[in-house]
Design a protein around this motif. Structure first.
Motif, mmCIF file in Angstrom:
data_model
loop_
_atom_site.group_PDB
_atom_site.id
_atom_site.type_symbol
_atom_site.label_atom_id
_atom_site.label_comp_id
_atom_site.label_asym_id
_atom_site.label_seq_id
_atom_site.Cartn_x
_atom_site.Cartn_y
_atom_site.Cartn_z
ATOM 1 N N LEU A 1 0.873 -1.188 0.078
ATOM 2 C CA LEU A 1 0.590 -0.549 -0.027
ATOM 3 C C LEU A 1 0.812 1.158 0.113
ATOM 4 O O LEU A 1 1.864 0.899 0.125
ATOM 5 N N THR A 2 0.811 2.480 -0.358
ATOM 6 C CA THR A 2 1.501 3.337 -0.844
ATOM 7 C C THR A 2 1.956 3.467 0.665
ATOM 8 O O THR A 2 3.043 4.895 0.495
ATOM 9 N N ASP A 3 1.451 3.492 2.157
ATOM 10 C CA ASP A 3 1.716 3.854 3.334
ATOM 11 C C ASP A 3 2.719 2.961 3.448
ATOM 12 O O ASP A 3 3.437 3.573 4.649
ATOM 13 N N GLY A 4 3.070 1.681 3.056
ATOM 14 C CA GLY A 4 4.086 0.777 3.158
ATOM 15 C C GLY A 4 3.452 -0.175 3.917
ATOM 16 O O GLY A 4 4.846 -0.971 4.002
ATOM 17 N N SER A 5 2.439 -0.425 4.433
ATOM 18 C CA SER A 5 1.608 -1.323 4.328
ATOM 19 C C SER A 5 1.480 -2.398 3.555
ATOM 20 O O SER A 5 1.502 -1.879 2.257
ATOM 21 N N ARG A 6 0.999 -3.750 3.997
ATOM 22 C CA ARG A 6 0.851 -4.265 2.892
ATOM 23 C C ARG A 6 -1.161 -4.859 3.321
ATOM 24 O O ARG A 6 -1.254 -5.179 4.436
ATOM 25 N N ARG A 7 -1.425 -5.446 2.416
ATOM 26 C CA ARG A 7 -2.267 -6.051 2.102
ATOM 27 C C ARG A 7 -2.146 -7.105 1.399
ATOM 28 O O ARG A 7 -1.501 -7.473 1.199
#
Length: 158
Positions: A119-125
């Motif tokens: 994701l754009t915030d560096g997290s993952r889904r």
């Protein structure tokens, strides 16, 4: 938005570009793309029909069928088929064949439920069917000389 037949067929046939392993093992591929239509007869029973696409529109359900046959004199060992998903089609599934997939343009592979998307915030889904960019079938057993089979997967026009 309606897609003319020629554009649709070019777009859809691009999903079946032969991988290098195809020539090395002399495995012939024959592919088809169908639009899935549901009709209801006079008694209310639904039937599913597969039709050649004359034109496709967003929401149309597509069935991609890939027939393979080992045209060589020897078994085709460690055979792999890799299919990029057409960019205008969202992956839905592949029945019970359980291919591995990529969600990053073919750089990494795995079962869909094991993959993640940044994701754009560096997290993952967790990856979803709509994230699939490529499909791969890796044959665990050699395809004997003259051996044949069929693979399929489904998609929806975006």
């Amino acid at each position: 938005m309606e897609m003319p037949m020629r554009t649709a067929l070019v777009l859809l046939s691009a999903a079946f570009a032969p991988a290098p392993a195809l020539a090395a093992n002399q495995v012939a591929l024959d592919n088809s793309v169908f639009v899935e239509r549901v009709t209801t007869d006079a008694s209310g029973r639904q039937r599913i029909l597969l039709e050649e696409p004359k034109a496709v529109v967003p929401g149309d359900r597509l069935v991609f069928v890939l027939n393979y046959r080992n045209a060589g004199a020897r078994a085709a060992d460690r055979f792999v088929i890799t299919n990029p998903m057409p960019s205008a089609v969202r992956f839905v599934g592949a029945g019970d064949t359980r291919p591995i997939v990529s969600v990053d343009g073919g750089r990494s592979w795995g079962a869909l439920d094991t993959l993640t998307v940044p994701l754009t915030d560096g997290s993952r889904r967790p990856a979803q069917p709509a994230d699939v960019t490529h499909i791969r079938w890796a044959f665990q057993k050699p395809i004997p000389a003259g051996g044949a089979g069929k693979l399929m997967f489904r998609g929806v026009v975006k």
